[in-house]
Design a protein around this motif. Structure first.
Motif, PDB file in Angstrom:
ATOM      1  N   MET A   1      74.195 121.948  -5.269  1.00 38.81           N
ATOM      2  CA  MET A   1      74.536 120.901  -4.324  1.00 38.81           C
ATOM      3  C   MET A   1      73.268 120.480  -3.586  1.00 38.81           C
ATOM      4  SD  MET A   1      77.142 120.940  -1.042  1.00 38.81           S
ATOM      5  CE  MET A   1      76.593 122.473  -0.353  1.00 38.81           C
ATOM      6  N   ARG A   2      73.104 119.180  -3.419  1.00 42.51           N
ATOM      7  CA  ARG A   2      71.975 118.664  -2.647  1.00 42.51           C
ATOM      8  C   ARG A   2      72.444 118.376  -1.238  1.00 42.51           C
ATOM      9  NH1 ARG A   2      68.514 114.491  -6.216  1.00 42.51           N
ATOM     10  NH2 ARG A   2      67.502 114.306  -4.206  1.00 42.51           N
ATOM     11  N   ARG A   3      71.606 118.716  -0.247  1.00 39.98           N
ATOM     12  CA  ARG A   3      71.903 118.463   1.158  1.00 39.98           C
ATOM     13  C   ARG A   3      70.868 117.501   1.704  1.00 39.98           C
ATOM     14  NH1 ARG A   3      74.685 122.841   3.580  1.00 39.98           N
ATOM     15  NH2 ARG A   3      75.128 121.333   5.206  1.00 39.98           N
ATOM     16  N   LYS A   4      71.288 116.599   2.550  1.00 37.66           N
ATOM     17  CA  LYS A   4      70.371 115.652   3.184  1.00 37.66           C
ATOM     18  C   LYS A   4      69.888 116.241   4.493  1.00 37.66           C
ATOM     19  CE  LYS A   4      70.915 111.297   2.838  1.00 37.66           C
ATOM     20  NZ  LYS A   4      71.355 109.905   2.882  1.00 37.66           N
ATOM     21  N   ILE A   5      68.579 116.251   4.704  1.00 38.28           N
ATOM     22  CA  ILE A   5      67.970 116.729   5.939  1.00 38.28           C
ATOM     23  C   ILE A   5      67.153 115.586   6.518  1.00 38.28           C
ATOM     24  CG2 ILE A   5      66.302 118.334   6.935  1.00 38.28           C
ATOM     25  CD1 ILE A   5      67.056 120.281   4.675  1.00 38.28           C
ATOM     26  N   ILE A   6      67.414 115.264   7.764  1.00 42.23           N
ATOM     27  CA  ILE A   6      66.648 114.217   8.436  1.00 42.23           C
ATOM     28  C   ILE A   6      65.530 114.906   9.199  1.00 42.23           C
ATOM     29  CG2 ILE A   6      66.715 112.405  10.180  1.00 42.23           C
ATOM     30  CD1 ILE A   6      69.677 112.006   9.354  1.00 42.23           C
ATOM     31  N   ALA A   7      64.296 114.506   8.942  1.00 46.22           N
ATOM     32  CA  ALA A   7      63.138 115.163   9.543  1.00 46.22           C
ATOM     33  C   ALA A   7      62.232 114.125  10.190  1.00 46.22           C
ATOM     34  CB  ALA A   7      62.364 115.937   8.484  1.00 46.22           C
ATOM     35  N   LEU A   8      61.547 114.545  11.202  1.00 42.37           N
ATOM     36  CA  LEU A   8      60.564 113.705  11.869  1.00 42.37           C
ATOM     37  C   LEU A   8      59.187 114.212  11.455  1.00 42.37           C
ATOM     38  CD1 LEU A   8      59.929 111.509  13.950  1.00 42.37           C
ATOM     39  CD2 LEU A   8      60.070 113.259  15.713  1.00 42.37           C
ATOM     40  N   ILE A   9      58.417 113.360  10.790  1.00 43.03           N
ATOM     41  CA  ILE A   9      57.104 113.740  10.275  1.00 43.03           C
ATOM     42  C   ILE A   9      56.066 112.774  10.832  1.00 43.03           C
ATOM     43  CG2 ILE A   9      55.682 113.941   8.189  1.00 43.03           C
ATOM     44  CD1 ILE A   9      58.304 114.533   6.667  1.00 43.03           C
ATOM     45  N   ASP A  22      46.499 102.311   1.022  1.00 45.26           N
ATOM     46  CA  ASP A  22      47.788 101.647   1.207  1.00 45.26           C
ATOM     47  C   ASP A  22      48.535 102.095   2.462  1.00 45.26           C
ATOM     48  OD1 ASP A  22      49.546  99.702   0.412  1.00 45.26           O
ATOM     49  OD2 ASP A  22      50.574 100.956  -1.058  1.00 45.26           O
ATOM     50  N   GLY A  23      47.945 102.964   3.277  1.00 43.09           N
ATOM     51  CA  GLY A  23      48.527 103.330   4.558  1.00 43.09           C
ATOM     52  C   GLY A  23      49.375 104.584   4.556  1.00 43.09           C
ATOM     53  N   PRO A  24      49.986 104.872   5.727  1.00 43.14           N
ATOM     54  CA  PRO A  24      50.645 106.148   5.935  1.00 43.14           C
ATOM     55  C   PRO A  24      51.906 106.388   5.099  1.00 43.14           C
ATOM     56  CG  PRO A  24      50.781 104.792   7.909  1.00 43.14           C
ATOM     57  CD  PRO A  24      49.913 104.072   6.944  1.00 43.14           C
ATOM     58  N   ILE A  25      52.701 105.375   4.842  1.00 44.05           N
ATOM     59  CA  ILE A  25      53.916 105.595   4.044  1.00 44.05           C
ATOM     60  C   ILE A  25      53.538 105.963   2.614  1.00 44.05           C
ATOM     61  CG2 ILE A  25      56.019 104.571   3.095  1.00 44.05           C
ATOM     62  CD1 ILE A  25      56.319 105.090   6.044  1.00 44.05           C
ATOM     63  N   SER A  26      52.634 105.222   2.041  1.00 40.26           N
ATOM     64  CA  SER A  26      52.185 105.508   0.679  1.00 40.26           C
ATOM     65  C   SER A  26      51.528 106.882   0.604  1.00 40.26           C
ATOM     66  CB  SER A  26      51.220 104.421   0.214  1.00 40.26           C
ATOM     67  OG  SER A  26      50.783 104.675  -1.091  1.00 40.26           O
ATOM     68  N   TYR A  27      50.734 107.214   1.610  1.00 43.23           N
ATOM     69  CA  TYR A  27      50.083 108.527   1.672  1.00 43.23           C
ATOM     70  C   TYR A  27      51.137 109.639   1.740  1.00 43.23           C
ATOM     71  CZ  TYR A  27      47.272 112.387   3.552  1.00 43.23           C
ATOM     72  OH  TYR A  27      46.673 113.606   3.762  1.00 43.23           O
ATOM     73  N   LEU A  28      52.151 109.458   2.573  1.00 46.79           N
ATOM     74  CA  LEU A  28      53.219 110.443   2.679  1.00 46.79           C
ATOM     75  C   LEU A  28      53.939 110.610   1.342  1.00 46.79           C
ATOM     76  CD1 LEU A  28      55.065 112.346   4.311  1.00 46.79           C
ATOM     77  CD2 LEU A  28      56.406 110.329   4.934  1.00 46.79           C
ATOM     78  N   GLU A  29      54.237 109.500   0.680  1.00 45.37           N
ATOM     79  CA  GLU A  29      54.887 109.572  -0.630  1.00 45.37           C
ATOM     80  C   GLU A  29      54.047 110.378  -1.611  1.00 45.37           C
ATOM     81  OE1 GLU A  29      57.331 105.340  -0.556  1.00 45.37           O
ATOM     82  OE2 GLU A  29      55.330 105.410  -1.446  1.00 45.37           O
ATOM     83  N   ALA A  45      61.489 106.388   4.262  1.00 45.84           N
ATOM     84  CA  ALA A  45      60.596 106.574   5.401  1.00 45.84           C
ATOM     85  C   ALA A  45      60.337 105.222   6.054  1.00 45.84           C
ATOM     86  CB  ALA A  45      59.279 107.202   4.949  1.00 45.84           C
ATOM     87  N   PHE A  46      60.065 105.250   7.355  1.00 42.94           N
ATOM     88  CA  PHE A  46      59.611 104.049   8.052  1.00 42.94           C
ATOM     89  C   PHE A  46      58.695 104.481   9.183  1.00 42.94           C
ATOM     90  CE2 PHE A  46      63.566 105.073  10.261  1.00 42.94           C
ATOM     91  CZ  PHE A  46      63.252 104.904  11.600  1.00 42.94           C
ATOM     92  N   ILE A  47      57.847 103.573   9.605  1.00 36.64           N
ATOM     93  CA  ILE A  47      56.921 103.852  10.699  1.00 36.64           C
ATOM     94  C   ILE A  47      57.631 103.569  12.018  1.00 36.64           C
ATOM     95  CG2 ILE A  47      54.747 103.165  11.792  1.00 36.64           C
ATOM     96  CD1 ILE A  47      53.689 102.606   8.963  1.00 36.64           C
ATOM     97  N   ALA A  48      57.565 104.515  12.945  1.00 27.90           N
ATOM     98  CA  ALA A  48      58.263 104.408  14.227  1.00 27.90           C
ATOM     99  C   ALA A  48      57.245 104.434  15.368  1.00 27.90           C
ATOM    100  CB  ALA A  48      59.275 105.539  14.368  1.00 27.90           C
ATOM    101  N   ASP A  49      56.439 103.395  15.457  1.00 29.17           N
ATOM    102  CA  ASP A  49      55.428 103.324  16.511  1.00 29.17           C
ATOM    103  C   ASP A  49      56.071 103.140  17.879  1.00 29.17           C
ATOM    104  OD1 ASP A  49      53.290 103.594  14.761  1.00 29.17           O
ATOM    105  OD2 ASP A  49      53.074 101.433  14.485  1.00 29.17           O
ATOM    106  N   GLU A  50      55.507 103.806  18.890  1.00 21.09           N
ATOM    107  CA  GLU A  50      56.018 103.689  20.256  1.00 21.09           C
ATOM    108  C   GLU A  50      55.807 102.281  20.829  1.00 21.09           C
ATOM    109  OE1 GLU A  50      54.639 106.732  22.881  1.00 21.09           O
ATOM    110  OE2 GLU A  50      55.222 108.325  21.496  1.00 21.09           O
ATOM    111  N   ASP A  51      54.784 101.587  20.333  1.00 20.91           N
ATOM    112  CA  ASP A  51      54.487 100.251  20.864  1.00 20.91           C
ATOM    113  C   ASP A  51      55.032  99.141  19.957  1.00 20.91           C
ATOM    114  OD1 ASP A  51      52.757 100.657  18.755  1.00 20.91           O
ATOM    115  OD2 ASP A  51      50.998  99.889  19.789  1.00 20.91           O
TER     116      ASP A  51
END
Length: 92
Positions: A1-9, A22-29, A45-51
């Motif tokens: 069984m696969r479980r979904k885990i939501i993580a903050l990275i 190509d930036g942080p998303i591509s690097y993370l991939e 994944a998506f970028i969640a900038d404070e500003d």
């Protein structure tokens, strides 16, 4: 069984662009690739900038923060603010 885990990275932007133009998303991939051998996959994944200046993305960032700040504790009497209420409170 696969479980979904939501993580903050967090990814260092400078390192991401040094290693991958190509930036942080591509690097993370790319970096998550070694985890695939252990049957751990990056689904999204998506970028969640404070500003963030886009109201809809800033609201999604707020929701993600709200979830992380309210999990594992007592059930809140009220959930997160709706988009209209949040937008009014944050003058976006």
């Amino acid at each position: 069984m696969r479980r979904k885990i939501i993580a903050l990275i967090e990814v260092d932007d400078d390192t991401a662009f040094q290693k991958n133009d190509d930036g942080p998303i591509s690097y993370l991939e790319n970096e998550m690739g070694w985890l695939e051998q252990s049957r751990i996959f990056l689904e999204d994944a998506f970028i969640a900038d404070e500003d963030e200046t886009d109201a809809e993305q800033a609201y999604l960032n707020y929701l993600a923060d709200w979830i992380f700040n309210h999990q594992g504790g007592e059930l809140c009497e009220s959930g997160p603010a709706g988009f209209s209420e949040w937008k009014q409170q944050n003058r976006m």
